[in-house]
Scaffold this motif. Structure first.
Motif, mmCIF file in Angstrom:
data_model
loop_
_atom_site.group_PDB
_atom_site.id
_atom_site.type_symbol
_atom_site.label_atom_id
_atom_site.label_comp_id
_atom_site.label_asym_id
_atom_site.label_seq_id
_atom_site.Cartn_x
_atom_site.Cartn_y
_atom_site.Cartn_z
ATOM 1 N N LYS A 1 0.943 -6.470 -1.307
ATOM 2 C CA LYS A 1 1.349 -5.693 -2.483
ATOM 3 C C LYS A 1 1.011 -6.449 -3.766
ATOM 4 C CE LYS A 1 2.718 -2.230 -0.009
ATOM 5 N NZ LYS A 1 1.750 -1.141 0.231
ATOM 6 N N ARG B 1 -5.779 11.453 -7.484
ATOM 7 C CA ARG B 1 -6.737 11.049 -6.451
ATOM 8 C C ARG B 1 -6.477 9.611 -6.030
ATOM 9 N NH1 ARG B 1 -11.983 11.084 -8.804
ATOM 10 N NH2 ARG B 1 -11.455 12.294 -10.649
ATOM 11 N N ARG B 2 -6.743 9.291 -4.797
ATOM 12 C CA ARG B 2 -6.682 7.919 -4.320
ATOM 13 C C ARG B 2 -7.939 7.193 -4.765
ATOM 14 N NH1 ARG B 2 -3.059 6.270 0.226
ATOM 15 N NH2 ARG B 2 -1.560 7.914 -0.154
ATOM 16 N N ARG C 1 -8.586 -11.918 -0.010
ATOM 17 C CA ARG C 1 -10.009 -11.826 0.331
ATOM 18 C C ARG C 1 -10.819 -11.287 -0.845
ATOM 19 N NH1 ARG C 1 -9.217 -7.893 5.303
ATOM 20 N NH2 ARG C 1 -8.131 -6.825 3.604
ATOM 21 N N LEU D 1 -1.609 -1.401 -8.681
ATOM 22 C CA LEU D 1 -2.364 -1.530 -7.432
ATOM 23 C C LEU D 1 -3.505 -2.530 -7.608
ATOM 24 C CD1 LEU D 1 -2.745 2.251 -6.487
ATOM 25 C CD2 LEU D 1 -1.434 0.565 -5.193
ATOM 26 N N GLY E 1 -11.809 0.898 7.062
ATOM 27 C CA GLY E 1 -13.118 0.310 6.743
ATOM 28 C C GLY E 1 -14.045 1.228 5.968
ATOM 29 N N ALA F 1 -13.600 2.738 3.506
ATOM 30 C CA ALA F 1 -13.386 2.647 2.056
ATOM 31 C C ALA F 1 -14.562 1.962 1.355
ATOM 32 C CB ALA F 1 -12.083 1.892 1.761
ATOM 33 N N PRO G 1 -11.779 6.525 5.813
ATOM 34 C CA PRO G 1 -11.796 5.984 4.447
ATOM 35 C C PRO G 1 -10.532 5.232 4.038
ATOM 36 C CG PRO G 1 -11.692 8.374 4.408
ATOM 37 C CD PRO G 1 -11.925 7.990 5.829
ATOM 38 N N LEU G 2 -9.423 5.402 4.767
ATOM 39 C CA LEU G 2 -8.249 4.595 4.411
ATOM 40 C C LEU G 2 -8.368 3.197 4.996
ATOM 41 C CD1 LEU G 2 -5.202 7.028 4.681
ATOM 42 C CD2 LEU G 2 -6.737 6.582 2.760
ATOM 43 N N MET H 1 -10.456 4.526 -4.079
ATOM 44 C CA MET H 1 -10.848 3.719 -2.923
ATOM 45 C C MET H 1 -11.048 2.250 -3.314
ATOM 46 S SD MET H 1 -10.869 5.517 -0.249
ATOM 47 C CE MET H 1 -9.788 6.897 -0.514
ATOM 48 N N GLY H 2 -10.604 1.366 -2.420
ATOM 49 C CA GLY H 2 -10.751 -0.065 -2.715
ATOM 50 C C GLY H 2 -9.526 -0.651 -3.390
ATOM 51 N N PHE H 3 -8.486 0.189 -3.583
ATOM 52 C CA PHE H 3 -7.245 -0.318 -4.189
ATOM 53 C C PHE H 3 -6.062 -0.052 -3.275
ATOM 54 C CE2 PHE H 3 -10.058 -0.086 -7.718
ATOM 55 C CZ PHE H 3 -9.731 -1.204 -8.462
ATOM 56 N N HIS I 1 -2.899 -1.722 -0.622
ATOM 57 C CA HIS I 1 -2.929 -2.264 0.738
ATOM 58 C C HIS I 1 -1.543 -2.137 1.341
ATOM 59 C CE1 HIS I 1 -3.594 -4.970 4.105
ATOM 60 N NE2 HIS I 1 -4.873 -4.752 3.892
ATOM 61 N N PHE J 1 -19.088 -4.156 8.414
ATOM 62 C CA PHE J 1 -17.694 -4.530 8.682
ATOM 63 C C PHE J 1 -17.519 -4.689 10.208
ATOM 64 C CE2 PHE J 1 -13.206 -3.142 6.915
ATOM 65 C CZ PHE J 1 -12.565 -4.053 7.755
ATOM 66 N N ASP K 1 -12.410 -4.227 0.213
ATOM 67 C CA ASP K 1 -13.515 -3.272 0.145
ATOM 68 C C ASP K 1 -14.018 -3.054 -1.276
ATOM 69 O OD1 ASP K 1 -13.698 -2.779 2.893
ATOM 70 O OD2 ASP K 1 -11.899 -1.542 2.799
ATOM 71 N N ASN L 1 -8.410 -4.261 -2.935
ATOM 72 C CA ASN L 1 -8.485 -4.882 -1.604
ATOM 73 C C ASN L 1 -9.929 -5.344 -1.350
ATOM 74 O OD1 ASN L 1 -9.962 -2.608 -0.421
ATOM 75 N ND2 ASN L 1 -8.012 -1.495 -0.621
HETATM 76 N N1 CMC Z 1 -5.144 5.016 -5.340
HETATM 77 C C1 CMC Z 1 -4.167 5.736 -5.884
HETATM 78 N N2 CMC Z 1 -2.904 5.719 -5.424
HETATM 79 C C2 CMC Z 1 -2.631 4.942 -4.393
HETATM 80 C C3 CMC Z 1 -3.604 4.140 -3.777
HETATM 81 C C4 CMC Z 1 -4.912 4.208 -4.303
HETATM 82 N N3 CMC Z 1 -5.887 3.489 -3.756
HETATM 83 N N4 CMC Z 1 -3.045 3.447 -2.773
HETATM 84 C C5 CMC Z 1 -1.761 3.799 -2.730
HETATM 85 N N5 CMC Z 1 -1.507 4.694 -3.715
HETATM 86 C C6 CMC Z 1 -0.246 5.338 -4.008
HETATM 87 C C7 CMC Z 1 -0.036 6.557 -3.109
HETATM 88 O O1 CMC Z 1 -0.585 7.717 -3.651
HETATM 89 C C8 CMC Z 1 1.451 6.594 -3.020
HETATM 90 O O2 CMC Z 1 1.948 7.154 -4.217
HETATM 91 P P1 CMC Z 1 3.240 8.118 -4.183
HETATM 92 O O3 CMC Z 1 4.359 7.270 -3.640
HETATM 93 O O4 CMC Z 1 3.397 8.529 -5.586
HETATM 94 O O5 CMC Z 1 2.878 9.225 -3.247
HETATM 95 C C9 CMC Z 1 1.849 5.117 -3.026
HETATM 96 O O6 CMC Z 1 0.793 4.429 -3.687
HETATM 97 C C10 CMC Z 1 2.012 4.563 -1.627
HETATM 98 O O7 CMC Z 1 0.877 4.934 -0.859
HETATM 99 P P2 CMC Z 1 0.823 4.888 0.732
HETATM 100 O O8 CMC Z 1 -0.423 5.549 1.189
HETATM 101 O O9 CMC Z 1 2.105 5.344 1.325
HETATM 102 O O10 CMC Z 1 0.787 3.318 0.916
HETATM 103 P P3 CMC Z 1 0.175 2.576 2.099
HETATM 104 O O11 CMC Z 1 0.836 1.293 2.209
HETATM 105 O O12 CMC Z 1 0.137 3.408 3.309
HETATM 106 O O13 CMC Z 1 -1.335 2.418 1.525
HETATM 107 C C11 CMC Z 1 -3.625 2.308 1.824
HETATM 108 C C12 CMC Z 1 -2.294 1.629 2.046
HETATM 109 C C13 CMC Z 1 -4.701 1.258 2.052
HETATM 110 C C14 CMC Z 1 -3.800 3.442 2.831
HETATM 111 C C15 CMC Z 1 -3.725 2.864 0.394
HETATM 112 O O14 CMC Z 1 -3.506 1.859 -0.551
HETATM 113 C C16 CMC Z 1 -5.051 3.567 0.135
HETATM 114 O O15 CMC Z 1 -5.205 4.731 0.465
HETATM 115 N N6 CMC Z 1 -6.043 2.854 -0.484
HETATM 116 C C17 CMC Z 1 -7.358 3.394 -0.675
HETATM 117 C C18 CMC Z 1 -8.200 3.247 0.572
HETATM 118 C C19 CMC Z 1 -8.620 1.826 0.795
HETATM 119 O O16 CMC Z 1 -9.044 1.143 -0.125
HETATM 120 N N7 CMC Z 1 -8.563 1.380 2.047
HETATM 121 C C20 CMC Z 1 -8.929 0.004 2.436
HETATM 122 C C21 CMC Z 1 -7.747 -0.728 2.937
HETATM 123 S S1 CMC Z 1 -7.884 -2.489 3.013
HETATM 124 C C22 CMC Z 1 -9.227 -3.004 3.907
HETATM 125 C C23 CMC Z 1 -9.626 -2.183 5.044
HETATM 126 O O17 CMC Z 1 -8.862 -1.901 5.942
HETATM 127 O O18 CMC Z 1 -10.793 -1.802 5.041
#
Ligand code: CMC
Length: 395
Positions: free
Chosen positions: A285, A274-275, A290, A327, A243, A245, A240-241, A277-279, A281, A353, A332, A330
């Motif tokens: 930043k 909670r995270r 897309r 945020l 595709g 998502a 879920p982090l 989903m869809g936000f 990247h 995907f 998704d 993205n």
């Molecule tokens: N909702 C809430 N908080 C978030 C989110 C989110 N979607 N994304 C990042 N944060 C917060 C996170 O909790 C953390 O906060 P803190 O510093 O207080 O702990 C901070 O932002 C940094 O998060 P991170 O996980 O260290 O940052 P990252 O660069 O590793 O995150 C990510 C990238 C895609 C894993 C993350 O943004 C995320 O989990 N998003 C939701 C899942 C998602 O939509 N994935 C699709 C990615 S793009 C297309 C694809 O590959 O399919």
């Protein structure tokens, strides 16, 4: 070799060792490899917007078809009419899945997810590919085209099997995007539906060193084969982090239900940390280019299919997550509702995907194999100091 050269070589070797040692002691460590350049690629870049082989995705999404983009990514040039026609006809000829694999799709337990059955299906295809262990550029290109043609059949057949419906064979007269929709739904899509699907496939096709592509490159770097690399990549994409998502996004939109519920839902999500989903990247930043492109198609399709309420829910959530957490959405985020407006069930979203990203993965497999070095990083040890060993009776 004279003694001077021997001394020079020893000096260089010693310096290399010293440099490695200094690096290890400096412990240049970036959790999640954030910001680390882990290799070189000519396939795409996210610097200055997303660019495939020199062409910005905005232009490709507007002017190209997915097949032209697939050709571009695999062959490093846009096809002319003749090349495209050849590509299309090779693809049509390759749209055959061996009978045992088709039968196997019916044997997988019905509760298995679309991604699990697709991963198994791709693994199973390897047994029937006569070039499975050939990793020349030509063999890899041939296997990439076969997989590109076969994956939509695996996705659509498995989906229809789980719904108790008769499978629909591909129609060589249709475009790649129209064919996927046709094999899944059994109906010819409208021009708008075909274009929306096509654009989503273009946008999903390639994204430099994301987790699944990196997985494929690591597998290739051991001199393993294309099918193994793609099977591994599917496993990485499922999460879920990454595709996965897009499926979670639809669950959120449906759970929220009405635009009036959206703000309270987001505030609860924030409060419970909670995270959403869809936000967010790792790389974009300021926003995912897309998502901007696909949003326009969502709005058009929502209008056409009477799904304006879901658009309102999405807009409210997007505004709040952006303004309060900084945020942006993205890809998704819009792709989930785009597929919903196209009448597709949620378990198809991450497999779709794959139907597109196979091209990017394959291009990276080919690039890695062409200029290979084993990918084998180091870890920082955080375990116990050396322990005196205790024999069994003393433990
Ligand atoms: N909702 C809430 N908080 C978030 C989110 C989110 N979607 N994304 C990042 N944060 C917060 C996170 O909790 C953390 O906060 P803190 O510093 O207080 O702990 C901070 O932002 C940094 O998060 P991170 O996980 O260290 O940052 P990252 O660069 O590793 O995150 C990510 C990238 C895609 C894993 C993350 O943004 C995320 O989990 N998003 C939701 C899942 C998602 O939509 N994935 C699709 C990615 S793009 C297309 C694809 O590959 O399919």
């Amino acid at each position: 070799m004279n003694s001077n050269s021997v001394h020079q070589l020893a000096f260089i070797a010693g310096f290399k060792l010293l440099a490695e040692h200094v690096l290890m002691n400096n412990e240049a460590y970036y959790p999640g490899l954030e910001g680390v350049i882990a290799g070189e690629t000519e396939i795409s870049t996210v610097d200055g917007g997303l660019i495939y082989r020199g062409y910005p995705i905005e232009e490709l999404a507007e002017k190209s078809t997915f097949l032209e983009v697939a050709f571009l990514l695999l062959n490093n040039k846009l096809p002319n009419q003749e090349f495209l026609a050849d590509f299309q006809s090779i693809l049509s000829e390759s749209a055959v899945v061996p009978e045992p694999v088709l039968n196997f799709l019916t044997e997988i337990p019905l509760h298995s997810s679309g991604m699990d059955s697709l991963r198994t299906g791709i693994g199973a295809l390897a047994h029937f590919d006569s070039q499975v262990d050939e990793s020349t550029k030509d063999a890899n290109l041939a296997k990439a085209v076969r997989l590109l043609a076969q994956i939509p059949i695996l996705i659509a057949n498995r989906y229809r099997i789980t719904k108790g419906m008769k499978t629909v064979p591909p129609n060589p007269e249709l475009s790649f995007a129209a064919n996927i929709l046709y094999m899944i739904t059994g109906k010819d899509p409208s021009a708008l539906h075909e274009k929306a699907m096509d654009v989503s496939l273009i946008l999903y096709a390639e994204h430099e060193f994301n987790a699944s592509t990196f997985t494929a490159r690591v597998i290739t770097s051991t001199m393993s084969d294309m099918h193994s690399a793609i099977t591994g990549a599917v496993g990485a994409l499922k999460g879920p982090l990454h595709g996965g998502a897009n499926e979670r996004v639809l669950e959120v939109l449906q759970e929220v239900g009405t635009a009036d519920n959206a703000e309270a839902w987001v505030r609860d999500a924030f409060a419970e940390k909670r995270r959403i989903m869809g936000f967010g990247h790792r790389v974009y930043k300021e926003g995912d280019p897309r998502a901007v492109i696909l949003r326009k198609y969502c709005q058009e399709l929502a209008e056409e299919t009477g799904n304006q309420e879901m658009e309102k829910i999405a807009d409210t959530i997007e505004e709040l997550v952006r303004s309060e957490k900084g945020l942006p959405p993205n890809l998704d985020w819009p792709s989930a509702r785009l597929y919903y407006y196209l009448g597709l069930d949620v378990e198809l979203y991450t497999p779709l995907f794959v139907a597109s990203r196979i091209v990017g993965w394959a291009a990276h497999v080919i690039e890695q194999a062409e200029n290979n070095r084993l990918i084998r990083p180091r870890s920082r040890y955080t375990g116990m100091e050396k322990q005196p060993y205790k024999i069994m009776s003393d433990r």
